[in-house]
Design a protein around this motif. Structure first.
Motif, PDB file in Angstrom:
ATOM      1  N   GLY A   1       0.780  -1.235   0.000  1.00 54.59           N
ATOM      2  CA  GLY A   1       0.000   0.000   0.000  1.00 54.59           C
ATOM      3  C   GLY A   1       0.810   1.283   0.000  1.00 54.59           C
ATOM      4  O   GLY A   1       0.243   2.354   0.154  1.00 54.59           O
ATOM      5  N   SER A   2       2.110   1.204  -0.189  1.00 55.11           N
ATOM      6  CA  SER A   2       2.900   2.436  -0.252  1.00 55.11           C
ATOM      7  C   SER A   2       2.831   2.988  -1.671  1.00 55.11           C
ATOM      8  O   SER A   2       2.616   2.241  -2.627  1.00 55.11           O
ATOM      9  CB  SER A   2       4.357   2.161   0.128  1.00 55.11           C
ATOM     10  OG  SER A   2       5.006   1.432  -0.893  1.00 55.11           O
ATOM     11  N   PRO A   3       3.015   4.296  -1.828  1.00 52.69           N
ATOM     12  CA  PRO A   3       2.988   4.868  -3.175  1.00 52.69           C
ATOM     13  C   PRO A   3       4.027   4.239  -4.106  1.00 52.69           C
ATOM     14  O   PRO A   3       3.748   4.011  -5.280  1.00 52.69           O
ATOM     15  CB  PRO A   3       3.286   6.354  -2.944  1.00 52.69           C
ATOM     16  CG  PRO A   3       2.874   6.608  -1.535  1.00 52.69           C
ATOM     17  CD  PRO A   3       3.130   5.325  -0.796  1.00 52.69           C
ATOM     18  N   ALA A   4       5.208   3.928  -3.585  1.00 54.29           N
ATOM     19  CA  ALA A   4       6.252   3.322  -4.418  1.00 54.29           C
ATOM     20  C   ALA A   4       5.828   1.931  -4.899  1.00 54.29           C
ATOM     21  O   ALA A   4       5.990   1.598  -6.069  1.00 54.29           O
ATOM     22  CB  ALA A   4       7.561   3.238  -3.641  1.00 54.29           C
ATOM     23  N   ALA A   5       5.283   1.125  -3.999  1.00 52.95           N
ATOM     24  CA  ALA A   5       4.832  -0.220  -4.371  1.00 52.95           C
ATOM     25  C   ALA A   5       3.664  -0.145  -5.349  1.00 52.95           C
ATOM     26  O   ALA A   5       3.603  -0.905  -6.320  1.00 52.95           O
ATOM     27  CB  ALA A   5       4.446  -1.014  -3.132  1.00 52.95           C
ATOM     28  N   ASP A   6       2.743   0.794  -5.099  1.00 53.76           N
ATOM     29  CA  ASP A   6       1.599   0.947  -5.997  1.00 53.76           C
ATOM     30  C   ASP A   6       2.036   1.346  -7.397  1.00 53.76           C
ATOM     31  O   ASP A   6       1.478   0.870  -8.390  1.00 53.76           O
ATOM     32  CB  ASP A   6       0.612   1.978  -5.436  1.00 53.76           C
ATOM     33  CG  ASP A   6      -0.113   1.461  -4.200  1.00 53.76           C
ATOM     34  OD1 ASP A   6      -0.072   0.235  -3.945  1.00 53.76           O
ATOM     35  OD2 ASP A   6      -0.716   2.280  -3.481  1.00 53.76           O
ATOM     36  N   SER A   7       3.048   2.198  -7.509  1.00 61.54           N
ATOM     37  CA  SER A   7       3.510   2.615  -8.834  1.00 61.54           C
ATOM     38  C   SER A   7       4.177   1.459  -9.570  1.00 61.54           C
ATOM     39  O   SER A   7       4.041   1.329 -10.788  1.00 61.54           O
ATOM     40  CB  SER A   7       4.448   3.819  -8.737  1.00 61.54           C
ATOM     41  OG  SER A   7       5.640   3.461  -8.092  1.00 61.54           O
ATOM     42  N   VAL A   8       4.873   0.571  -8.846  1.00 60.86           N
ATOM     43  CA  VAL A   8       5.477  -0.607  -9.472  1.00 60.86           C
ATOM     44  C   VAL A   8       4.386  -1.526 -10.005  1.00 60.86           C
ATOM     45  O   VAL A   8       4.470  -2.035 -11.124  1.00 60.86           O
ATOM     46  CB  VAL A   8       6.396  -1.362  -8.480  1.00 60.86           C
ATOM     47  CG1 VAL A   8       6.818  -2.704  -9.026  1.00 60.86           C
ATOM     48  CG2 VAL A   8       7.605  -0.527  -8.125  1.00 60.86           C
ATOM     49  N   VAL A   9       3.337  -1.738  -9.210  1.00 54.91           N
ATOM     50  CA  VAL A   9       2.221  -2.585  -9.647  1.00 54.91           C
ATOM     51  C   VAL A   9       1.558  -1.980 -10.883  1.00 54.91           C
ATOM     52  O   VAL A   9       1.313  -2.680 -11.869  1.00 54.91           O
ATOM     53  CB  VAL A   9       1.182  -2.771  -8.517  1.00 54.91           C
ATOM     54  CG1 VAL A   9      -0.076  -3.445  -9.036  1.00 54.91           C
ATOM     55  CG2 VAL A   9       1.783  -3.562  -7.363  1.00 54.91           C
ATOM     56  N   LEU A  10       1.302  -0.691 -10.844  1.00 53.35           N
ATOM     57  CA  LEU A  10       0.654  -0.022 -11.978  1.00 53.35           C
ATOM     58  C   LEU A  10       1.518  -0.127 -13.242  1.00 53.35           C
ATOM     59  O   LEU A  10       1.010  -0.445 -14.317  1.00 53.35           O
ATOM     60  CB  LEU A  10       0.397   1.449 -11.634  1.00 53.35           C
ATOM     61  CG  LEU A  10      -0.362   2.245 -12.677  1.00 53.35           C
ATOM     62  CD1 LEU A  10      -1.734   1.632 -12.932  1.00 53.35           C
ATOM     63  CD2 LEU A  10      -0.509   3.680 -12.232  1.00 53.35           C
TER      64      LEU A  10
END
Length: 168
Positions: free
Chosen positions: A154-163
């Motif tokens: 749920g961190s912004p960095a992890a979310d951007s990798v998923v996206l």
């Protein structure tokens, strides 16, 4: 006051029963009982079923056994996941680099509930960094588990990798 018992029977049904009773400890009597190397799987399963933080040092000691077969490492990853303790995360992160597919898969799956909890920013970044290479794993189920872990952080960095991964 600690309450526990001895286990002399390396079978899955006794493991299930003892693991569900909520003991503080279970002594696996290898001196007076037929415990063998093959029964390590039963021991690991029992420790995971206990779901107590007190079994974590024993689990980590089992994980540190040199030259353990992939099946043992896989069972340890499953049991560490059952414990759900963030301190087990370090060993699970090491298992993400394991040469055996089944060990990498179970380590990633075991990280899912740990990643879902609110991790400190530093821990979340460490987990995300360790899981990210699995997005290119040749095994599809491992890639799926890696995406799930990153999504649960749920961190912004992890979310951007998923996206980024989903878009590409």
């Amino acid at each position: 006051l600690l309450i526990g018992t001895f286990c002399k029977t390396p079978t899955s049904h006794s493991t299930e029963i003892l693991g569900s009773l909520g003991y503080d400890f279970v002594m696996l009597d290898e001196e007076h009982a037929p415990w063998t190397r093959q029964s390590l799987e039963v021991e690991i399963h029992l420790l995971g079923k206990l779901k107590t933080q007190k079994s974590l040092p024993l689990m980590l000691a089992a994980a540190a056994r040199p030259n353990s077969p992939p099946n043992d490492r896989m069972k340890i990853a499953v049991a560490l996941g059952q414990l759900g303790d963030e301190r087990a995360g370090r060993q699970l992160l090491e298992y993400l680099d394991d040469p055996a597919d089944e060990v990498r898969l179970e380590a990633a799956v075991a990280l899912e509930p740990i990643a879902q909890r609110a991790l400190a920013a530093e821990a979340a970044a460490e987990v995300a960094g360790a899981v990210q290479p699995l997005l290119h794993d040749p095994v599809e189920r491992i890639r799926q588990a890696a995406l799930t872990v990153l999504g649960r952080i749920g961190s912004p960095a992890a979310d951007s990798v998923v996206l980024l991964f989903v878009v590409n």
